[in-house]
Design a protein around this motif. Sequence first.
Motif, PDB file in Angstrom:
ATOM      1  N   PHE A   1     -12.985  -9.338   0.046  1.00  5.44           N
ATOM      2  CA  PHE A   1     -13.277  -9.883  -1.282  1.00  5.44           C
ATOM      3  C   PHE A   1     -12.467 -11.124  -1.582  1.00  5.44           C
TER       4      PHE A   1
ATOM      5  N   THR B   1      -9.880  -2.311   3.759  1.00  2.03           N
ATOM      6  CA  THR B   1      -9.436  -1.103   3.072  1.00  2.03           C
ATOM      7  C   THR B   1     -10.025  -1.028   1.667  1.00  2.03           C
ATOM      8  N   ARG B   2     -10.967  -1.932   1.395  1.00  2.00           N
ATOM      9  CA  ARG B   2     -11.611  -1.989   0.083  1.00  2.00           C
ATOM     10  C   ARG B   2     -12.281  -0.652  -0.230  1.00  2.00           C
ATOM     11  N   PRO B   3     -12.127  -0.178  -1.485  1.00  2.00           N
ATOM     12  CA  PRO B   3     -12.764   1.081  -1.860  1.00  2.00           C
ATOM     13  C   PRO B   3     -14.274   1.008  -1.605  1.00  2.00           C
TER      14      PRO B   3
ATOM     15  N   ASP C   1      -2.726  -5.088  10.985  1.00  2.00           N
ATOM     16  CA  ASP C   1      -3.060  -4.200   9.871  1.00  2.00           C
ATOM     17  C   ASP C   1      -4.108  -3.212  10.378  1.00  2.00           C
TER      18      ASP C   1
ATOM     19  N   ASN D   1       1.269  -2.739  10.510  1.00  2.00           N
ATOM     20  CA  ASN D   1       1.172  -2.482   9.073  1.00  2.00           C
ATOM     21  C   ASN D   1       0.069  -1.448   8.865  1.00  2.00           C
TER      22      ASN D   1
ATOM     23  N   VAL E   1      -1.706   1.276   6.430  1.00  2.00           N
ATOM     24  CA  VAL E   1      -1.878   1.842   5.088  1.00  2.00           C
ATOM     25  C   VAL E   1      -1.933   3.374   5.132  1.00  2.00           C
TER      26      VAL E   1
ATOM     27  N   CYS F   1       5.366  -0.876   9.150  1.00  3.17           N
ATOM     28  CA  CYS F   1       5.382  -0.780   7.690  1.00  3.17           C
ATOM     29  C   CYS F   1       4.586   0.454   7.297  1.00  3.17           C
TER      30      CYS F   1
ATOM     31  N   MET G   1       2.972   2.714   4.526  1.00  6.00           N
ATOM     32  CA  MET G   1       2.523   2.580   3.137  1.00  6.00           C
ATOM     33  C   MET G   1       2.050   3.904   2.561  1.00  6.00           C
TER      34      MET G   1
ATOM     35  N   ASP H   1       6.510   0.988   1.872  1.00  5.83           N
ATOM     36  CA  ASP H   1       5.698   0.250   0.894  1.00  5.83           C
ATOM     37  C   ASP H   1       5.039   1.262  -0.049  1.00  5.83           C
TER      38      ASP H   1
ATOM     39  N   PHE I   1      -3.355   1.699  -4.345  1.00  7.17           N
ATOM     40  CA  PHE I   1      -3.962   2.664  -3.427  1.00  7.17           C
ATOM     41  C   PHE I   1      -3.880   4.075  -4.009  1.00  7.17           C
TER      42      PHE I   1
ATOM     43  N   GLY J   1       2.749  -5.109  -1.755  1.00 11.03           N
ATOM     44  CA  GLY J   1       1.539  -5.917  -1.796  1.00 11.03           C
ATOM     45  C   GLY J   1       0.977  -5.868  -3.201  1.00 11.03           C
TER      46      GLY J   1
ATOM     47  N   LYS K   1      -4.420  -8.317  -6.729  1.00  5.47           N
ATOM     48  CA  LYS K   1      -4.960  -6.972  -6.949  1.00  5.47           C
ATOM     49  C   LYS K   1      -5.495  -6.798  -8.367  1.00  5.47           C
TER      50      LYS K   1
ATOM     51  N   ARG L   1       3.823  -9.202   0.556  1.00  2.00           N
ATOM     52  CA  ARG L   1       2.535  -9.530   1.179  1.00  2.00           C
ATOM     53  C   ARG L   1       1.726 -10.370   0.190  1.00  2.00           C
TER      54      ARG L   1
ATOM     55  N   HIS M   1      -1.515 -13.609  -0.461  1.00  2.00           N
ATOM     56  CA  HIS M   1      -2.567 -14.516  -0.018  1.00  2.00           C
ATOM     57  C   HIS M   1      -2.125 -15.968  -0.205  1.00  2.00           C
TER      58      HIS M   1
END
Length: 280
Positions: free
Chosen positions: A33, A67-69, A101, A120, A122, A142, A144, A190, A195, A222, A226, A260, A262
């Motif tokens: 996104f 990892t987008r819902p 990731d 990394n 999640v 990392c 999370m 993290d 999340f 991160g 968001k 983290r 962008h």
Amino acid sequence: MSTSGSVLRCKDTLVDLSHPLVMGVLNVTPDSFSDGGRFLDTEAAVRHGLDLARQGAAFIDVGGESTRPGAAPVGVEEELRRVIPVIERLRGASAAVISIDTSKPEVMRAAAAAGAGLINDVRALREPGALAAARDSGCAVCLMHMRGEPRTMQLEPEYADVVGEVRAFLAGRVAACRAAGIAGERLAIDPGFGFGKTLEHNLTLLRHLGELTAAGAPLAVGLSRKSMVGKLTGRPGGERMLGSVVLAVLAALAGASIVRAHDVAATVEALKVVTAVRGH
Ligand code: 7PM
């Protein structure tokens, strides 16, 4: 500060975390996104990765699974096809440590062989085989916190004590890593903003961020772009840089060692100011 003097071992590279560093986001997915799928092909992803390093990112986080819902899961072959050529081309092209990731042990192994120095995840190495893959890789990790799975995690998450539960989860994953043979100096933790957390959960975690370092590992966060930023500022996805940078500054002041982001140039600039004001 609780972070002063800490280091992160990424294979043979010791990264100095006595001041906060930026991890730049490099999505190699068609459904991201934030980047609208603009960095789909290898060439463009490599160019963007090099640009993040030039802007001062200490880590470049290469991700091939969204990892987008609600996002469709990506198979291991497709994930490898997306990320491995990018890692191979970025390796050695800058001083930045390449981060992979992923939650998949096969991708961890291949990415480490291709040049990644940090994993990394999640899912905090909870997939079968992930602990062993991470251990063998020599990479830093990392870990999370995520409540539930991406597809359903934002459906009315509830906690009796969000700070205590996130801290206990992370301490448990640090213990699992140590038991699997991963040295403490290879671990970062993290809280996983967004999340399986409401805005109020995210704000509570940010207010109590310092309490999470009780697990002993340096802290990564991160917050960049968001929905939390959107809810606080009323801004859509493409207009969240200012809110994101402010959150990065607040997190760094509360003890975060890795941020983290962008928008790497702006975040690096802000953290230079934080580092100077905080002193040594
Ligand atoms: C959709 C939903 C797209 C969420 C992208 C995201 C973190 C992370 C991500 C984090 C660590 C995003 C997230 N967030 N890794 N990966 N910590 N360690 O907003 O907070 O970038 S993906």
